[in-house]
Design a protein around this motif. Structure first.
Motif, short mmCIF file in Angstrom:
data_model
loop_
_atom_site.label_atom_id
_atom_site.label_comp_id
_atom_site.label_asym_id
_atom_site.label_seq_id
_atom_site.Cartn_x
_atom_site.Cartn_y
_atom_site.Cartn_z
N LYS A 2 0.86 -1.19 0.00
CA LYS A 2 0.00 0.00 0.00
C LYS A 2 0.89 1.23 0.00
O LYS A 2 1.88 1.30 0.73
CB LYS A 2 -0.89 -0.02 1.24
N SER A 4 0.69 5.37 0.48
CA SER A 4 -0.20 6.42 0.99
C SER A 4 0.48 7.77 1.04
O SER A 4 1.70 7.87 1.19
CB SER A 4 -0.65 6.07 2.41
N HIS A 114 3.73 -1.00 3.69
CA HIS A 114 3.00 0.28 3.63
C HIS A 114 4.01 1.41 3.53
O HIS A 114 4.78 1.65 4.45
CB HIS A 114 2.12 0.44 4.87
N ASP A 133 -2.10 4.66 -3.63
CA ASP A 133 -3.36 3.97 -3.33
C ASP A 133 -4.32 4.84 -2.53
O ASP A 133 -5.53 4.70 -2.66
CB ASP A 133 -3.07 2.70 -2.51
N GLU A 134 -3.76 5.70 -1.67
CA GLU A 134 -4.59 6.44 -0.71
C GLU A 134 -4.02 7.84 -0.51
O GLU A 134 -2.81 8.02 -0.42
CB GLU A 134 -4.58 5.68 0.61
N ILE A 136 -4.56 11.08 2.14
CA ILE A 136 -5.17 11.66 3.33
C ILE A 136 -4.74 13.12 3.34
O ILE A 136 -3.55 13.43 3.52
CB ILE A 136 -4.69 10.94 4.62
N LEU A 163 -13.57 8.30 0.81
CA LEU A 163 -13.80 7.29 1.84
C LEU A 163 -14.38 7.89 3.11
O LEU A 163 -15.28 7.31 3.71
CB LEU A 163 -12.49 6.55 2.17
N ARG A 176 -10.13 11.48 3.33
CA ARG A 176 -9.37 10.29 2.89
C ARG A 176 -9.98 9.83 1.58
O ARG A 176 -11.20 9.69 1.45
CB ARG A 176 -9.49 9.20 3.95
N TYR A 177 -9.10 9.59 0.60
CA TYR A 177 -9.52 9.15 -0.73
C TYR A 177 -8.75 7.91 -1.14
O TYR A 177 -7.57 7.76 -0.84
CB TYR A 177 -9.23 10.23 -1.78
N GLN A 178 -9.43 7.06 -1.88
CA GLN A 178 -8.78 5.91 -2.51
C GLN A 178 -8.59 6.27 -3.97
O GLN A 178 -9.51 6.79 -4.63
CB GLN A 178 -9.66 4.68 -2.38
#
Length: 180
Positions: A2, A4, A114, A133-134, A136, A163, A176-178
């Motif tokens: 992941k 981020s 991560h 992936d993400e 914030i 999200l 928070r977004y994916q």
């Protein structure tokens, strides 16, 4: 693996002033902020096992007073230029000039799970490569007018799935977004 991003922006989308200054960030401390509130930062840091940071962001962090904020987390400074790494952090910090894709492949082979990516151009490079992936993003209620934008030009649309969003009493809004 992941990958981020955890970052703050001014309401007008800047992560720093044009000269890299973050002097607008301390204004978030107010009587309305709950004591000890860290906006999920420590929980996020506990979830990652390595950081990838751009050279300019690294140099900015080095200028902060106090202890090294990342403890013993491993960090890779991504830069096409030579990076001067002080001895006080040389046990955990190294530099690399490979592409984001090459770096993620290497980190995955090494077993990392991560990755935290930080720094404007570094984040933009990872987004363009389709490796984030993400996201914030904490929006600070201040307009600074100009500066270093979080997002740059994109070759194609980058679609996101919202999200969650959390608001704080002092006006900060964290979403928070994916990346899909």
């Amino acid at each position: 693996m992941k990958v981020s991003v955890y970052i703050a922006t001014s309401l007008d989308g800047f992560i720093a002033r044009n000269n890299g200054a973050l002097d607008w960030l301390p204004g978030i401390e107010s009587a309305d902020a709950p004591e000890g509130e860290d906006y999920g930062y420590h929980e996020f840091m506990d979830s990652i096992d390595i950081l990838v940071m751009g050279r300019k962001t690294f140099e900015t962090v080095l200028s902060f007073e106090g202890d090294w904020p990342y403890g013993d987390k491993r960090m890779i400074i991504l830069s096409s230029q030579t990076v001067s790494i002080p001895s006080k952090v040389s046990d955990t910090v190294e530099s690399s000039s490979c592409t984001p894709a090459e770096l993620i492949e290497k980190l995955s082979e090494e077993g990392f799970q991560h990755v935290y990516v930080d720094g404007g151009k570094t984040i933009q490079g990872f987004l363009k490569a389709g490796l984030i992936d993400e996201l914030i993003i904490t929006r600070i209620p201040v307009l600074i007018g100009s500066g270093i934008p979080l997002f740059g030009e994109a070759d194609t649309d980058i679609k996101l799935r919202h999200l969650q969003t959390h608001t704080f009493p002092n006006g900060l809004v964290q979403s928070r977004y994916q990346v899909i």
